[in-house]
Design an enzyme around this catalytic site. Structure first.
Site, short mmCIF file in Angstrom:
data_model
loop_
_atom_site.label_atom_id
_atom_site.label_comp_id
_atom_site.label_asym_id
_atom_site.label_seq_id
_atom_site.Cartn_x
_atom_site.Cartn_y
_atom_site.Cartn_z
N ASP A 70 21.93 20.16 -7.70
CA ASP A 70 21.08 18.99 -7.59
C ASP A 70 20.15 19.18 -6.39
O ASP A 70 20.58 19.69 -5.35
CB ASP A 70 21.93 17.74 -7.41
CG ASP A 70 21.09 16.50 -7.23
OD1 ASP A 70 20.32 16.18 -8.15
OD2 ASP A 70 21.20 15.85 -6.17
N ASP A 122 9.56 -2.34 4.95
CA ASP A 122 10.27 -1.34 4.14
C ASP A 122 11.40 -0.74 4.98
O ASP A 122 11.16 0.02 5.92
CB ASP A 122 9.28 -0.24 3.72
CG ASP A 122 9.90 0.75 2.75
OD1 ASP A 122 11.14 0.74 2.59
OD2 ASP A 122 9.15 1.56 2.16
N LYS A 155 1.82 -0.21 -1.83
CA LYS A 155 2.19 1.19 -1.60
C LYS A 155 3.26 1.56 -2.61
O LYS A 155 4.22 0.81 -2.83
CB LYS A 155 2.73 1.38 -0.18
CG LYS A 155 3.25 2.77 0.14
CD LYS A 155 4.12 2.75 1.39
CE LYS A 155 5.44 2.04 1.08
NZ LYS A 155 6.29 1.89 2.28
#
Length: 707
Positions: A321, A358, A413
């Site tokens: 991964d 954020d 954004k």
């Protein structure tokens, strides 16, 4: 699969468990010490229980033979009879000793882990507040509070708060890691220590099921089951045992070979049988498997079974991964790319404003980049025009976040496609430069985020520019992947990224191939396809979406910093969360298989040499023609038999260090490795019995006159 950067280790020492699993201090690591033989001797004697011995047919037959010669020596005492009896019992104990030593090499680790579990207390949350309880009293679903300096009492998930956790004493992680509620960095391990702040943990494994319990079971070999290779080899070795049993019992001419009174003839028969059966390899077989698992523990890898270790040695395809495994996973802002005539400072300010609310690592990095490179100092708490702002959180459905400022100005954004759609819905036009920047960032292996604005005074929305987020490849991977290539292992990176981004990361990391925009179903399909083509597949991962693939893979290696689901699905857990560790895992697996192979080669050659060494001496009186091949010219039939019995016991003891240490694996083709092993261990297996039996015979003739 993102996480905050790991903090710098505080300037203080963290107490480590005595001979714990972290760092380089490993119980049982290094060469075999003579003291370990004495410590393991009581366990070897306990294994003389017939119920235990019967699991190993060859050693069980040896034990029966030793018991029979004991009875014969009691009824018809003689020096020869008692010497044979003593050495046969030593052979049985030696066979048990190899396994006992292999199991005991982890007991110091297990004892230290048990002490940690016994002394740890927990603050369990109840309706009436916090209640102090013993860690072993916790049950699945209980919620506990852990503060700075306290030990996490059990395996679980963080449901509230964020903290730096030091796992060096238990998991071997070299630096503290951030653990926070939600996402894929919430799993914590019992026995690790909180260094800062406070977290609330929901227990997911109760006492008896935790990581420490699994570690104890592993290092003590309590739950170890025989692997398919071991079972098959035991069956193969049991066949000649049965054949020799029938052959020796029916050898009536043996009665003429001994002049000892009464039971001496039966003693010689039993001795001959036990010298011919493959005691050497069967005595060492389980020790090789246990030692292989122990070597993984020394490398901070927890394997669920010996089968997984063996399979790792035959792996030909490795799936990794990307995020958190090949790359660090915490993407950071690397550059601001304004479009057209947009001023860089204006774009940087807009990017900062859209990211103030954020709380993701990416959002924090955007704010930090704007402040550092554009001298902006806006703070959410004191910006004069922000108290009335409406913050727009990120949603999976919109793939955007942002802010609606007083006066009507709006900033968004997010993913370039989502932002472009938002602009078009507000009568804006998306410039061609956006696709150019997106392609440029993706080609460099980064993640593009677009920033758009709807002006306060009205007018259409427009794109301001692109933020370049970088996800750095972990150092040292290219060299490790090259080493895997030399070992015949093909590496494939799997990621949900766009193919262009995936290709850039794959080229930087040095993998052989990649699967982009991969869903959990795609990963499963790829593994099944490789398996259908006859490949054994290893998979490394850390996220919930990796769990199905980890379960399907022949060897599923979960990162310890990953989710509980990933660690439960895999059959190995890398405690250092280092994807480059797969090289060590494969080497240990191959070393296990090579060690078993060379010991089998030595044992077979050893048995053949014993036949040629003692049979001419034993049967020479009945078949004079055998005198032509009697190269050793042993003193007498009794001396020949006793010499072989002594050698049979001593050679097992001599090979225990090799079985535990393992034979060094060198990359190369199987044919050259087989040729080398035949020359070294095959020829050595032939020469050793001739030399040793002759020396023992000379010693017996010197110190036991008349034998």
């Amino acid at each position: 699969m993102t996480s905050a950067p790991a903090p710098v280790r505080p300037d203080r020492e963290t107490p480590a468990l005595p001979h714990g699993t972290g760092g380089q201090r490993r119980a049982g690591a290094g060469p075999l010490a003579p003291g370990q033989l004495w410590l393991a001797l009581p366990e070897a004697l306990r294994k003389l229980n017939p119920v235990t011995l019967v699991r190993n047919p060859v050693i069980f037959v040896t034990g029966i033979g030793a018991a029979l010669t004991t009875g014969l020596a009691v009824v018809h005492p003689s020096v020869f009879g008692w010497l044979v009896t003593c050495w046969l019992w030593l052979t049985v104990v030696s066979g048990n000793l190899a396994e006992a030593v292999a199991e005991s090499r982890g007991k110091a680790q297990a004892d230290a882990l048990r002490r940690t579990r016994r002394i740890t207390t927990a603050r369990r949350l109840t309706k009436d507040g916090e209640k102090a309880v013993h860690a072993i009293a916790l049950r699945r679903g209980d919620t506990v509070v852990v503060g700075a300096g306290e030990t996490i009492p059990g395996d679980g998930d963080v449901v509230e708060g964020v903290a730096a956790v030091d796992g060096s004493a238990v998991t071997g992680e070299s630096a503290p890691v951030i653990r926070e509620a939600g996402g894929e960095r919430s799993a914590v391990t019992g026995g690790t220590k909180v260094l800062s702040d406070r977290i609330v943990v929901r227990i997911t494994r109760q006492s008896g099921e935790s990581f420490i319990d699994r570690m104890i079971a592993l290092v003590e070999g309590a739950d170890r089951k025989r692997t398919p290779h071991e079972i098959a080899l035991n069956l193969v070795l049991a066949l000649p045992t049965a054949v020799f049993l029938v052959a020796v019992v029916t050898l009536r001419p043996m009665a003429t070979l001994s002049h000892e009174p009464g039971g001496a003839t039966a003693t010689v028969l039993v001795s001959l049988l036990l010298c011919l059966v493959p005691t050497t390899i069967t005595a060492l077989l389980s020790a090789v498997g246990i030692a292989g698992m122990d070597r993984l523990v020394q490398r901070n890898v927890l394997a669920a079974s010996g089968r997984a270790v063996e399979t790792a040695g035959d792996v030909s395809t490795l799936l990794l991964d990307k995020t958190g495994t090949i790359t660090h996973g915490n993407r950071r802002a690397g550059a601001f790319l304004p479009l057209g005539d947009v001023e860089p400072e204006w774009f940087a300010r807009s990017a900062l404003l859209s990211s103030l609310d954020d709380d993701t690592p990416e959002g924090h990095s955007i704010v930090a980049h704007a402040r550092e490179h554009y001298a902006l100092s806006h703070h959410k708490a004191d910006e004069i025009d922000l108290p009335d702002a409406r913050w727009v959180p990120f949603r999976a459905t919109t793939r955007m976040s942002g802010v609606d400022l007083p006066g009507g100005r709006r900033l968004r954004k997010g993913a370039p496609a989502a932002v472009a759609a938002w602009v078009r819905e507000r009568d804006g036009t998306v410039p061609a430069g956006l696709d150019v920047y997106v392609e440029q960032v993706s080609s460099a292996g980064g993640t593009p985020l677009a920033v758009a604005e709807l002006p306060a005074g009205g007018g259409p929305a427009h794109v301001l520019g692109v933020i370049h987020l970088k996800d750095a490849v972990k150092p040292g991977l290219r060299e490790r992947f090259e080493e895997m290539r030399r070992m015949g292992i093909r590496t494939v990176m799997v990621t949900g990224d766009h193919p262009v981004t995936a290709r850039a990361i794959a080229d930087e990391a040095g993998v052989d191939g990649f699967l982009a925009e991969a869903t959990p179903e795609d990963k499963l399909a790829l593994i099944r396809h490789e398996q259908a083509d006859g490949h054994l597949v290893a998979m490394t991962g850390d996220g919930i979406d990796d769990a199905p693939a980890l379960a399907q893979a022949d060897v599923g290696i979960a990162m310890n910093t990953g989710t509980t689901a990933a660690k439960d699905a895999g059959n190995m857990v890398d405690l250092d969360s280092d994807p480059a560790k797969i090289v060590e895992i494969v080497k240990v697996g191959k070393q296990l298989l090579v060690t078993r192979g060379v010991l089998t080669t030595f044992s077979i050659a050893n048995d053949i040499a014993k036949y040629l060494a003692i049979l001419p001496a034993v049967f020479g009186g009945v078949y004079p023609a055998l005198d032509a091949v009697d190269v050793l010219r042993l003193h007498s039939p009794a001396s020949a038999v006793l010499s072989a019995v002594v050698f049979n016991a001593v050679v097992i003891l001599a090979l225990i260090p090799l079985a535990l240490r393992g034979v060094r694996y060198r990359p190369g083709n199987a044919a050259s490795r087989l040729t080398r092993n035949l020359w070294v261990y095959g020829l050595g297996g032939v020469a050793a019995p001739f030399l040793a039996i002759k020396l023992i015979d000379l010693a017996l003739a010197q110190f036991i006159p008349g034998i």
